[in-house]
Scaffold this motif. Structure first.
Motif, PDB file in Angstrom:
ATOM      1  N   VAL A  70      -5.588 -10.309  -9.271  1.00  0.00           N
ATOM      2  CA  VAL A  70      -4.962  -9.072  -9.903  1.00  0.00           C
ATOM      3  C   VAL A  70      -3.474  -8.739  -9.343  1.00  0.00           C
ATOM      4  O   VAL A  70      -2.704  -8.224  -9.775  1.00  0.00           O
ATOM      5  CB  VAL A  70      -6.009  -8.093 -10.154  1.00  0.00           C
ATOM      6  N   VAL A  71      -3.721  -8.546  -7.883  1.00  0.00           N
ATOM      7  CA  VAL A  71      -2.584  -8.074  -7.208  1.00  0.00           C
ATOM      8  C   VAL A  71      -1.436  -8.817  -7.185  1.00  0.00           C
ATOM      9  O   VAL A  71      -0.375  -8.435  -7.325  1.00  0.00           O
ATOM     10  CB  VAL A  71      -3.173  -7.616  -6.044  1.00  0.00           C
ATOM     11  N   THR A  72      -1.612 -10.087  -6.925  1.00  0.00           N
ATOM     12  CA  THR A  72      -0.614 -10.989  -6.913  1.00  0.00           C
ATOM     13  C   THR A  72       0.240 -11.082  -8.334  1.00  0.00           C
ATOM     14  O   THR A  72       1.270 -11.613  -8.313  1.00  0.00           O
ATOM     15  CB  THR A  72      -0.901 -12.369  -6.329  1.00  0.00           C
ATOM     16  N   ARG A  73      -0.571 -10.743  -9.338  1.00  0.00           N
ATOM     17  CA  ARG A  73       0.161 -11.214 -10.722  1.00  0.00           C
ATOM     18  C   ARG A  73       0.729  -9.882 -11.244  1.00  0.00           C
ATOM     19  O   ARG A  73       1.314  -9.897 -12.455  1.00  0.00           O
ATOM     20  CB  ARG A  73      -0.940 -11.663 -11.800  1.00  0.00           C
ATOM     21  N   ALA A  74       0.566  -9.007 -10.482  1.00  0.00           N
ATOM     22  CA  ALA A  74       0.956  -7.387 -10.973  1.00  0.00           C
ATOM     23  C   ALA A  74       2.377  -7.292 -10.666  1.00  0.00           C
ATOM     24  O   ALA A  74       2.785  -7.934  -9.655  1.00  0.00           O
ATOM     25  CB  ALA A  74       0.326  -6.238 -10.325  1.00  0.00           C
ATOM     26  N   PRO A  75       3.165  -6.478 -11.591  1.00  0.00           N
ATOM     27  CA  PRO A  75       4.635  -6.332 -11.155  1.00  0.00           C
ATOM     28  C   PRO A  75       4.626  -5.699  -9.731  1.00  0.00           C
ATOM     29  O   PRO A  75       3.748  -4.870  -9.333  1.00  0.00           O
ATOM     30  CB  PRO A  75       5.008  -5.474 -12.444  1.00  0.00           C
ATOM     31  N   ALA A  76       5.519  -5.704  -9.327  1.00  0.00           N
ATOM     32  CA  ALA A  76       5.655  -5.237  -7.699  1.00  0.00           C
ATOM     33  C   ALA A  76       5.602  -3.543  -7.936  1.00  0.00           C
ATOM     34  O   ALA A  76       5.051  -3.032  -6.864  1.00  0.00           O
ATOM     35  CB  ALA A  76       6.949  -5.561  -7.211  1.00  0.00           C
ATOM     36  N   ASP A  77       6.117  -3.181  -9.065  1.00  0.00           N
ATOM     37  CA  ASP A  77       5.823  -1.452  -9.113  1.00  0.00           C
ATOM     38  C   ASP A  77       4.448  -0.960  -9.581  1.00  0.00           C
ATOM     39  O   ASP A  77       4.218   0.027  -9.891  1.00  0.00           O
ATOM     40  CB  ASP A  77       7.000  -0.831  -9.751  1.00  0.00           C
ATOM     41  N   ALA A  78       3.798  -1.990  -9.906  1.00  0.00           N
ATOM     42  CA  ALA A  78       2.319  -1.590 -10.475  1.00  0.00           C
ATOM     43  C   ALA A  78       1.304  -2.463  -9.659  1.00  0.00           C
ATOM     44  O   ALA A  78       0.192  -2.358 -10.101  1.00  0.00           O
ATOM     45  CB  ALA A  78       2.480  -2.028 -12.022  1.00  0.00           C
ATOM     46  N   VAL A  79       1.469  -2.775  -8.395  1.00  0.00           N
ATOM     47  CA  VAL A  79       0.287  -3.153  -7.685  1.00  0.00           C
ATOM     48  C   VAL A  79      -0.891  -2.468  -7.566  1.00  0.00           C
ATOM     49  O   VAL A  79      -2.139  -2.552  -7.398  1.00  0.00           O
ATOM     50  CB  VAL A  79       0.874  -3.795  -6.259  1.00  0.00           C
ATOM     51  N   GLY A  80      -0.632  -1.116  -7.158  1.00  0.00           N
ATOM     52  CA  GLY A  80      -1.321  -0.202  -6.819  1.00  0.00           C
ATOM     53  C   GLY A  80      -2.440   0.165  -8.200  1.00  0.00           C
ATOM     54  O   GLY A  80      -3.432   0.514  -8.053  1.00  0.00           O
ATOM     55  N   ILE A  81      -1.612   0.238  -9.057  1.00  0.00           N
ATOM     56  CA  ILE A  81      -2.257   0.682 -10.523  1.00  0.00           C
ATOM     57  C   ILE A  81      -3.207  -0.375 -10.769  1.00  0.00           C
ATOM     58  O   ILE A  81      -4.369  -0.205 -11.234  1.00  0.00           O
ATOM     59  CB  ILE A  81      -1.016   1.093 -11.498  1.00  0.00           C
ATOM     60  N   SER A  82      -2.720  -1.670 -10.671  1.00  0.00           N
ATOM     61  CA  SER A  82      -3.431  -2.932 -11.010  1.00  0.00           C
ATOM     62  C   SER A  82      -4.691  -3.000  -9.987  1.00  0.00           C
ATOM     63  O   SER A  82      -5.886  -3.308 -10.459  1.00  0.00           O
ATOM     64  CB  SER A  82      -2.669  -4.089 -10.867  1.00  0.00           C
TER      65      SER A  82
END
Length: 173
Positions: A70-82
């Protein structure tokens, strides 16, 4: 006990060699096997503990791999939200499944003379363990549908998929 310390390292190796889909599927199958074995052979404490270790190891592989996925596929600005959404979904899923399985056990309970509260019999536990095994197999099947495509991390989501701009004054402009 030292073998438990090897599980996270093994998870990383399996994920790196076989990919996230395979690691999640293998972890879910290990979990399902542990639940089936618990349902079938649960009369001795030693075997029960072995099956629970299998379940724990399989769940550990699934959760560690999915968290990373989940974290590695999230956009850089949405890692925390993901990451937050993943953990929230995991917590809600655990609460809902726990309540559902408790309801199944309550439905399969009976009144025992001399005992004030209903008691869940062997059938209740076996049913719950088999239901967990089925759910683990569903997780394994869904894992095989995970995307193998790597995400493109970008700082500016509006430029995702575009070629990087060249700076003025650099060679080739």
């Amino acid at each position: 006990m030292p073998a438990f310390w090897r599980i996270p390292r093994s998870t990383t190796r399996v994920t790196e060699r076989a990919g996230s889909r395979t690691a999640v599927a293998l972890g879910a199958v290990l979990t399902a096997a542990g639940y089936v074995l618990t349902a079938l052979v649960h009369d001795a404490v030693a075997t029960f503990v072995v099956w629970q270790v299998m379940i724990g190891a399989g769940n550990g592989v699934v959760l560690a791999t999915l968290s990373t996925y989940v974290v590695t596929r999230a956009p850089a600005d949405a890692v925390g939200i993901s990451s937050g959404l993943f953990n929230t979904a995991r917590a809600v899923g655990g609460a809902v499944s726990g309540a559902t399985l408790a309801a199944v056990m309550a439905a399969l309970s009976s009144h025992v003379p001399g005992v004030a509260t209903p008691v869940t019999g062997k059938a209740g536990y076996v049913t719950v363990w088999l239901a967990c095994a089925v759910l683990a197999i569903v997780v394994a099947a869904v894992a095989l549908c995970l995307s193998t495509r790597k995400s493109v991390r970008t700082r500016n989501p509006s430029r995702a998929g575009q070629r990087p701009r060249r700076r003025s004054g650099t060679p080739g402009t």
